[in-house]
Motif scaffolding. Structure first.
Motif, PDB file in Angstrom:
ATOM      1  N   ASP A  61     -12.999   0.862  -7.380  1.00  0.00           N
ATOM      2  CA  ASP A  61     -12.347  -0.205  -6.743  1.00  0.00           C
ATOM      3  C   ASP A  61     -13.183  -0.557  -5.593  1.00  0.00           C
ATOM      4  OD1 ASP A  61     -10.771  -1.935  -5.303  1.00  0.00           O
ATOM      5  OD2 ASP A  61      -8.873  -0.606  -5.533  1.00  0.00           O
ATOM      6  N   PHE A  62     -13.900  -1.501  -5.659  1.00  0.00           N
ATOM      7  CA  PHE A  62     -14.577  -2.031  -4.195  1.00  0.00           C
ATOM      8  C   PHE A  62     -13.924  -2.969  -3.483  1.00  0.00           C
ATOM      9  CE2 PHE A  62     -18.045  -1.423  -7.603  1.00  0.00           C
ATOM     10  CZ  PHE A  62     -18.698  -0.412  -7.070  1.00  0.00           C
ATOM     11  N   VAL A  63     -12.717  -3.252  -3.692  1.00  0.00           N
ATOM     12  CA  VAL A  63     -11.648  -4.181  -2.744  1.00  0.00           C
ATOM     13  C   VAL A  63     -11.036  -3.124  -2.031  1.00  0.00           C
ATOM     14  CG1 VAL A  63      -9.871  -5.769  -2.664  1.00  0.00           C
ATOM     15  CG2 VAL A  63     -11.833  -5.994  -4.422  1.00  0.00           C
ATOM     16  N   GLY A  64     -10.072  -2.507  -2.455  1.00  0.00           N
ATOM     17  CA  GLY A  64      -9.198  -1.394  -1.882  1.00  0.00           C
ATOM     18  C   GLY A  64      -8.198  -2.058  -0.714  1.00  0.00           C
ATOM     19  N   GLU A  65      -7.830  -3.316  -1.052  1.00  0.00           N
ATOM     20  CA  GLU A  65      -6.983  -3.885  -0.026  1.00  0.00           C
ATOM     21  C   GLU A  65      -6.219  -5.031  -1.169  1.00  0.00           C
ATOM     22  OE1 GLU A  65      -8.705  -5.659   3.159  1.00  0.00           O
ATOM     23  OE2 GLU A  65     -10.042  -6.719   2.396  1.00  0.00           O
ATOM     24  N   GLY A  66      -5.203  -5.741  -0.470  1.00  0.00           N
ATOM     25  CA  GLY A  66      -4.603  -6.749  -1.293  1.00  0.00           C
ATOM     26  C   GLY A  66      -3.817  -6.371  -2.411  1.00  0.00           C
ATOM     27  N   GLY A  67      -3.323  -5.318  -2.790  1.00  0.00           N
ATOM     28  CA  GLY A  67      -2.677  -4.818  -3.999  1.00  0.00           C
ATOM     29  C   GLY A  67      -3.688  -4.077  -5.077  1.00  0.00           C
ATOM     30  N   SER A  68      -4.993  -4.033  -4.596  1.00  0.00           N
ATOM     31  CA  SER A  68      -5.971  -3.360  -5.667  1.00  0.00           C
ATOM     32  C   SER A  68      -5.807  -2.251  -6.186  1.00  0.00           C
ATOM     33  CB  SER A  68      -7.591  -3.851  -5.244  1.00  0.00           C
ATOM     34  OG  SER A  68      -7.832  -2.879  -4.137  1.00  0.00           O
ATOM     35  N   THR A  69      -5.376  -1.218  -5.203  1.00  0.00           N
ATOM     36  CA  THR A  69      -5.057   0.200  -5.232  1.00  0.00           C
ATOM     37  C   THR A  69      -4.083   0.254  -6.280  1.00  0.00           C
ATOM     38  OG1 THR A  69      -3.843   0.151  -3.355  1.00  0.00           O
ATOM     39  CG2 THR A  69      -6.110   0.644  -2.957  1.00  0.00           C
ATOM     40  N   VAL A  77     -12.056   5.131  -4.917  1.00  0.00           N
ATOM     41  CA  VAL A  77     -11.848   4.204  -3.796  1.00  0.00           C
ATOM     42  C   VAL A  77     -13.101   3.955  -3.055  1.00  0.00           C
ATOM     43  CG1 VAL A  77     -10.327   3.581  -1.925  1.00  0.00           C
ATOM     44  CG2 VAL A  77      -9.588   5.042  -3.809  1.00  0.00           C
ATOM     45  N   VAL A  78     -13.658   2.646  -3.010  1.00  0.00           N
ATOM     46  CA  VAL A  78     -14.812   2.419  -2.199  1.00  0.00           C
ATOM     47  C   VAL A  78     -14.504   1.469  -1.059  1.00  0.00           C
ATOM     48  CG1 VAL A  78     -17.273   1.643  -2.354  1.00  0.00           C
ATOM     49  CG2 VAL A  78     -16.113   2.840  -4.300  1.00  0.00           C
ATOM     50  N   GLY A  79     -13.771   0.341  -1.390  1.00  0.00           N
ATOM     51  CA  GLY A  79     -13.316  -0.608  -0.291  1.00  0.00           C
ATOM     52  C   GLY A  79     -12.127   0.067   0.155  1.00  0.00           C
ATOM     53  N   TYR A  80     -11.696  -0.727   1.499  1.00  0.00           N
ATOM     54  CA  TYR A  80     -10.558  -0.156   2.203  1.00  0.00           C
ATOM     55  C   TYR A  80      -9.814  -1.178   3.026  1.00  0.00           C
ATOM     56  CZ  TYR A  80     -13.916  -0.204   6.337  1.00  0.00           C
ATOM     57  OH  TYR A  80     -14.704  -0.622   7.307  1.00  0.00           O
ATOM     58  N   GLY A  81      -8.844  -0.889   3.323  1.00  0.00           N
ATOM     59  CA  GLY A  81      -7.879  -1.780   3.982  1.00  0.00           C
ATOM     60  C   GLY A  81      -6.476  -1.701   3.922  1.00  0.00           C
ATOM     61  N   GLU A  82      -5.943  -0.955   2.775  1.00  0.00           N
ATOM     62  CA  GLU A  82      -4.623  -0.538   2.615  1.00  0.00           C
ATOM     63  C   GLU A  82      -4.358   0.843   2.388  1.00  0.00           C
ATOM     64  OE1 GLU A  82      -3.417  -3.437  -0.438  1.00  0.00           O
ATOM     65  OE2 GLU A  82      -4.156  -1.891  -2.383  1.00  0.00           O
ATOM     66  N   ASN A  83      -3.141   1.231   2.102  1.00  0.00           N
ATOM     67  CA  ASN A  83      -2.916   2.619   1.867  1.00  0.00           C
ATOM     68  C   ASN A  83      -2.560   2.765   0.481  1.00  0.00           C
ATOM     69  OD1 ASN A  83      -2.777   3.451   4.705  1.00  0.00           O
ATOM     70  ND2 ASN A  83      -0.710   3.067   4.869  1.00  0.00           N
ATOM     71  N   ILE A  84      -2.928   3.760  -0.138  1.00  0.00           N
ATOM     72  CA  ILE A  84      -2.434   4.191  -1.703  1.00  0.00           C
ATOM     73  C   ILE A  84      -1.109   4.654  -1.598  1.00  0.00           C
ATOM     74  CG2 ILE A  84      -3.026   5.327  -3.565  1.00  0.00           C
ATOM     75  CD1 ILE A  84      -6.089   5.273  -2.677  1.00  0.00           C
ATOM     76  N   ASP A  85      -0.122   4.078  -2.212  1.00  0.00           N
ATOM     77  CA  ASP A  85       1.174   4.546  -2.431  1.00  0.00           C
ATOM     78  C   ASP A  85       1.468   4.753  -3.725  1.00  0.00           C
ATOM     79  OD1 ASP A  85       3.862   5.050  -1.807  1.00  0.00           O
ATOM     80  OD2 ASP A  85       4.530   3.125  -1.551  1.00  0.00           O
ATOM     81  N   VAL A  86       1.769   6.379  -3.927  1.00  0.00           N
ATOM     82  CA  VAL A  86       1.857   6.671  -5.452  1.00  0.00           C
ATOM     83  C   VAL A  86       2.724   7.787  -5.421  1.00  0.00           C
ATOM     84  CG1 VAL A  86      -0.387   7.679  -5.595  1.00  0.00           C
ATOM     85  CG2 VAL A  86       0.811   7.149  -7.805  1.00  0.00           C
ATOM     86  N   PRO A  87       3.631   7.912  -6.381  1.00  0.00           N
ATOM     87  CA  PRO A  87       4.458   9.279  -6.354  1.00  0.00           C
ATOM     88  C   PRO A  87       3.576  10.246  -6.874  1.00  0.00           C
ATOM     89  CG  PRO A  87       5.539   7.265  -7.285  1.00  0.00           C
ATOM     90  CD  PRO A  87       4.393   6.941  -7.037  1.00  0.00           C
ATOM     91  N   THR A  88       3.805  11.537  -6.268  1.00  0.00           N
ATOM     92  CA  THR A  88       2.950  12.501  -6.692  1.00  0.00           C
ATOM     93  C   THR A  88       3.062  13.057  -8.213  1.00  0.00           C
ATOM     94  OG1 THR A  88       4.705  14.045  -5.765  1.00  0.00           O
ATOM     95  CG2 THR A  88       2.643  13.462  -4.525  1.00  0.00           C
ATOM     96  N   ILE A  89       4.571  12.676  -8.682  1.00  0.00           N
ATOM     97  CA  ILE A  89       4.928  12.988  -9.857  1.00  0.00           C
ATOM     98  C   ILE A  89       3.982  12.335 -10.939  1.00  0.00           C
ATOM     99  CG2 ILE A  89       6.800  11.377 -10.134  1.00  0.00           C
ATOM    100  CD1 ILE A  89       8.126  13.548 -12.105  1.00  0.00           C
TER     101      ILE A  89
END
Length: 341
Positions: free
Chosen positions: A242-250, A265-277
């Protein structure tokens, strides 16, 4: 000399006259800048995102993607001489700490980062170190490769890391075919037999991606995840970069990653929100990527000299720095914007 300076955050850059740097240490190298890449990180600097992390005192000169000609060297420099064409690794490193001795100089304990925490290359002369300069092949010119010093190096580092697990028959999804992405596609095509799928919202960028090595191009218009899943037999790809990392790309990138796959993850700008399960049940790896090492840059320059990696550029005079910034902000730059002092 002339230099483009940050005088305040959330304020326009300013072109000033500043003293030329001078050789003060035995490993110093002065370089006449022949090209300085304009990077999205520069926009984040102006927004103040790096203020606390860098701790830099204003005003200072930005620009961390630089190439040019050596104009002076310190007494202990033996790897380059005056007149040599060079590209600069973005960090100035010590060579003595554990990371440097391991060849992992990106994590040098006392590194300096011209353009981030000290004066950079939006100027006529840049001061760096013998440890940071890579001599350019005669077939390469500074303005044509300058942005490979960071954008290309970051893309190479991520792709080379990802390619180690890919084999014939595997698929890799690359999100974003802009300044970093179009380089990463070429590197992946050079290093791996995997089938390359590229996702970008810009149809012209997708067309460019297919032209430089992608097997499939997907225009992100709402159904890109489903389209990628169709192309991968419903499973997703072994690797997603992921060269974007924002705008929902994650979130989308993780949905495109198959079970036991790697999401880089290469680009950055947002948090990654993923359930650990979800991570545990699918055994997906999330991998961060910083800029590459000096050895990575040397390898990338070898690919560039062979014609296997070509940087698409839009060149601007140093006086036109604001136009370059505006064009990058507005998404009008295809490839990378380069300032030529």
């Amino acid at each position: 000399m002339r230099a483009v300076r940050v005088t305040g955050y959330h304020q326009p850059l300013r072109l000033d006259e500043v003293p030329e740097p001078v050789v003060t240490g035995p490993h110093d190298v002065l370089v006449e800048v022949g090209g300085a890449g304009v990077c999205r990180t520069d926009l984040h600097i102006l927004e103040g995102q790096w203020a606390a992390k860098s701790g830099v005192a204003l005003p200072y000169t930005i620009g961390h993607e630089n190439a040019g000609w050596v104009t002076a060297v310190g007494s202990a420099v033996t790897n380059v001489t005056e007149g040599d064409k060079v590209i600069m690794h973005p960090l100035v490193t010590c060579g003595l700490c554990r990371a440097c001795r391991d060849g992992d100089d990106v994590h040098c304990e006392t590194s300096r980062f011209p353009g981030i925490d000290t004066d950079g290359g939006y100027a006529e002369i840049l001061k760096t170190s013998a440890r940071s300069v890579v001599r350019l092949d005669d077939r390469l010119e500074p303005a044509d490769v300058a942005a490979l010093a960071d954008a290309g190096l970051t893309a190479y580092h991520a792709v080379a890391k990802a390619a180690r697990r890919l084999r014939a028959g595997d698929r890799v999804v690359m999100i974003g075919a802009g300044g970093l992405g179009h380089i990463g596609i070429q590197v992946m095509a050079a290093l791996s037999p995997a089938e390359i799928i590229v996702v970008d919202r810009n149809p012209d960028a997708v067309k460019l991606a297919v032209g430089v090595g992608a097997r499939h191009g997907v225009v992100a218009s709402g159904g890109q995840v489903d389209e990628v899943l169709q192309l991968t037999g419903g499973h997703g790809a072994e690797v997603v970069i992921d060269f974007v990392g924002e705008g929902g790309s994650t979130a989308e990138g993780l949905r495109m990653t198959r079970r036991a796959g790697d999401y880089h993850v290469v680009g950055y700008g947002e948090n990654i929100d993923v359930p650990t399960i979800d991570l545990i049940s699918a055994e997906i790896n999330i991998i961060g990527n910083l800029v590459g090492s000096y050895n990575d840059l040397a390898a990338l320059m070898a690919l560039a000299a062979q014609g296997r990696v070509t940087l698409h550029t839009a060149k601007y005079a140093l006086d036109d720095f604001q136009q370059a910034i505006d064009d990058l902000t507005a998404g009008r730059v295809r490839g990378r914007a380069i300032l030529v002092p």
